[in-house]
Design a protein around this motif. Sequence first.
Motif, PDB file in Angstrom:
ATOM      1  N   THR A  58      17.918 -34.177 147.173  1.00 21.12           N
ATOM      2  CA  THR A  58      17.994 -33.997 148.625  1.00 21.12           C
ATOM      3  C   THR A  58      18.225 -32.523 148.942  1.00 21.12           C
ATOM      4  O   THR A  58      19.123 -31.884 148.391  1.00 21.12           O
ATOM      5  N   THR A  60      19.330 -29.895 151.809  1.00 21.66           N
ATOM      6  CA  THR A  60      20.077 -29.853 153.066  1.00 21.66           C
ATOM      7  C   THR A  60      20.127 -28.405 153.545  1.00 21.66           C
ATOM      8  O   THR A  60      20.341 -27.502 152.736  1.00 21.66           O
ATOM      9  N   TRP A  61      19.847 -28.216 154.837  1.00 22.76           N
ATOM     10  CA  TRP A  61      19.872 -26.851 155.355  1.00 22.76           C
ATOM     11  C   TRP A  61      20.571 -26.775 156.705  1.00 22.76           C
ATOM     12  O   TRP A  61      20.655 -27.766 157.427  1.00 22.76           O
ATOM     13  N   SER A  79      18.662 -27.774 161.695  1.00 17.77           N
ATOM     14  CA  SER A  79      19.489 -28.266 160.603  1.00 17.77           C
ATOM     15  C   SER A  79      18.971 -29.635 160.222  1.00 17.77           C
ATOM     16  O   SER A  79      18.520 -30.395 161.076  1.00 17.77           O
ATOM     17  N   SER A  81      17.958 -32.549 156.598  1.00 17.99           N
ATOM     18  CA  SER A  81      17.844 -32.776 155.161  1.00 17.99           C
ATOM     19  C   SER A  81      16.533 -33.499 154.879  1.00 17.99           C
ATOM     20  O   SER A  81      15.930 -34.108 155.769  1.00 17.99           O
ATOM     21  N   GLN A  82      16.124 -33.420 153.627  1.00 16.91           N
ATOM     22  CA  GLN A  82      14.821 -33.975 153.250  1.00 16.91           C
ATOM     23  C   GLN A  82      14.873 -34.313 151.769  1.00 16.91           C
ATOM     24  O   GLN A  82      15.487 -33.601 150.977  1.00 16.91           O
ATOM     25  N   THR A  83      14.221 -35.441 151.421  1.00 19.77           N
ATOM     26  CA  THR A  83      14.178 -35.842 150.019  1.00 19.77           C
ATOM     27  C   THR A  83      12.899 -35.330 149.377  1.00 19.77           C
ATOM     28  O   THR A  83      11.822 -35.430 149.976  1.00 19.77           O
TER      29      THR A  83
END
Lengths: 245, 450
Positions: A58, A60-61, A79, A81-83
Motif C-alpha cells: 500500500t 500512502t501519501w 492525500s 492511498s493506493q494498492t
Amino acid sequence: MNYSKRHWSLVLGVLAVLLLVSGCKKKEKPQPPPPPPKPVTATLSANPTSIQAGQSATLTWNTEGATDVALDGNKVDPSGSQTVSPTETTTYHLTAKGAGGTQEATAQVSVAPKPTPTPAPTPAPTPTITDDQLFAQNITDVFFDYDKADLRPDGQQMLARAAQMIKQKGWHVQIEGHADERGSTEYNLALGERRADAARQALIQGGVGADAIKTISYGKEKPQCTESNEECWQKNRRAHFTLLH
Amino acid sequence: MHRQRKSTFAPALALVLITLAWAAPRAAAQGTVKLEINMGQERPRLAVPDFKTSSGDPQTAPLNSVFNQTLWYDLDNAGIFEMVAKSFYPAQQPGQPPELQGKVWGDPPPNAGVVAFGNLGVNSGKVDVQGWLYDVKNPGSPQILGKQYKEDATPDNARMIAHRFADEIISRLGGGIQGIAESQIYFVSTRSGSKEIWRMDYDGANQKQVTRLGSLALSPRISPDGSRLAYSGLTRESWQIMMYSTELGRTVAFPRNGGDNFSPAWSSDGTKIAFSSSMHSGLSEIFIADASGANPRRLSTGRGDVSPVFNPKTNGQIAWVSGRTGLPQIYVMDADGSNVQKMTDQGYAVSPAWSPNGLLLAFSWVRNYGPGVLGGQDIYLMDIASRQIVQLTHDGGRNDFPSWSPDGRHIVFQSNRSGTEQIWSVLADGTKLQQLTREGRNTQPNWSFK
C-alpha cells in the motif's frame, strides 16, 4: 491611406480602454493582495516496502499546499492511498505542485523473485509498447525453400535472437507451419509440421524451454498470399510465431 | 455389326476384376502400356427406351424424366455395355412385355442384345415402377429380370428406384459385379464459406452439407458400414481426428491426442483406424488405433508421414506417403510397421488409394518433377505385384486424391482442369470421365465402401 490606418488603431485603442474600465466597474470592493503562498510539502510511503512477486503493497501519501498531485504521472487526490502489485522492484514518484513550488517524494517497493524460475531483470519496455507489439517487431516469420523444412541462415539468426528475448520475457509461443498452395493437402500438413518443428528445435537450442513452445501445422490451408506465383508461394512457405497469453 | 450373337451374356461377362494387359515388361517407362478393364469377349448391346408413363397424374411426367435420365446414366457409366443410341430405336415404345417386339429390337438397325424397358406411374402420392430386362436374341425364354418398385412420389425416390433397377441389371449382366448406383461420395467443399465435409450420390446428385465445424474440416473417410465418418478437424489448438455419426446426424465424442492428428483411414472390417499424428516426436508419423480411437500405436518413424490406407482385401498392409528421403513417395508396410517397401522412386507421389481387390494402388504423381519445373500432376495406377505403372488422367491440371468405387471399376478424384478444384469420376480404363461438382471448390473425394 496612412491616415486611415492610424484612425482605426485609435478607435480600437479607445474601445479597449472602455472595456477595461467597464470590467473594473463590476468589482464591488477591491480585493486585498493575496497572502504569500504556503510552501508545498509531500510525503510518500510504502507498506510493506518489500514483497514477493504476486503480493501487493500500500502506497500512502500526504501533501500540503498543492493543487496538482500526481503519482507516477497519474493525477491523484492531495492525500490518499493506493494498492500496487509490482512484478519487479519499483520506485514510485509523487509530484505535488502548488503556488509555493513543486515537491517530489519517492518510495520504493522491493520485489523478491518467486521460487519458480522468472526471467532475469530486463530493461523495462517503454510504457507505450505492449508485449504483443514487442513480440511482433522482433519475432518475425522465417521462410523456407520449396518442399524443404531446413532453416536458412537468416532464419537461424532471427531464431537465435528470438530465443534470447523469449527466454528473457518468459514468453510462451506458438509456432505455425505453413506451405504454399502446390502439392497435396495432406502432405502439406506434414510439411508444415516439419517447418514448425525446425523452428522449435532452433528455439530450444537457443535456451527456450520446450514447455514454452507449442506447434501447429496449417499446411496450405491458411495462406497469407493467394496468387499463383513464386513471390506469393515464398511468402507462404513459412513458420509464423504468435505470443500465447 | 451384323454378327450373330449367342444369348448367353453372363458367361461372356464373367470378368470384373480389372486385369492389366501389359504391352511389354519395360514399356511403363515409355508410357505405352495400356490398362484394360477386361469385359470379356464383347460388351452386350443394351437398348434402354424411355419408360412409358402409366398414369395421368401431373407428377408422372417430371418423375419419369428424372427416372429415365438416371437409369441411362447408371447403365452407360457402368462401362460394361455398348449402349444402343436412341436414334436407332423403333417408333413403338414398349411399356409392358406384350408390347415388346423382340425381333424388331434384335435386328438392325438397333441390333440390340438386351432391352431394359417398363413403365412409371403416380397414384395416390406413390410412384410405381415396373421394369423388365429382356434378351431379345432368345425368343424362347427372353425374360432375364422383372422388378416392381413403389415409393413416395418424390424426385429423390424416382432417382433411387432407377439406381436400384440399374444395379440389378449390372449385377445380372455383369456376372455378379456389385452395383454402385446407391453408393455415396464424401468430399470437402468451400461452398458454405469454410471447408466442411459434404456428401453426394455417386453420380453427383443430391449434394448435402454434413459437418458444421466452422473452422476447417478435411480428409473425410466413411466407415465400411457407412455409419461413421472420420475426418480431420481443426480445433483452437490442433488438428484432431473427429467422428461424425451418420445415424445421429452429428459429430460424436472421439479421443484427442497430443500434437496434430489428421488423414484418418478405416480398415475394411471397421475395427481399426490408421492416421497421421505428431503426438510422439512433433513430426507426423503413422499410428494405428482401435475404431474407438483407443490404444494408438506408432507404426512409422519417418519425417512427414501421412495419408495411410489399408489394403482392403487383407487389412494386413498399409500404404502411405513419406517425405523421409526428400520429395514425398509412396511406401507400403505390414500393419505392424514391419517390412517397409518404397513403391515409387521419383517425382512427387502422394495420396495412395488401395483398390478393393487389393491388387492396385491409385495415386497422384508429379512424375517429371524437376528444379523449377512442375510437370502435370496426374492419377496413376500401379500393379503392386509387378510395380508396373499406367497413367489414368492425361487432360491437364492438378489431379489428386483418387478413391475407388466399391466395385473397383471407377475412380473419383479432384482436379482443377476446369479452372477450379472440382470432383470428377472416371472408369479405371480412363473412359467415361464425368464432372460431378461445379459449385464452390471441392476436394478430397472419398467413395463409400458399398
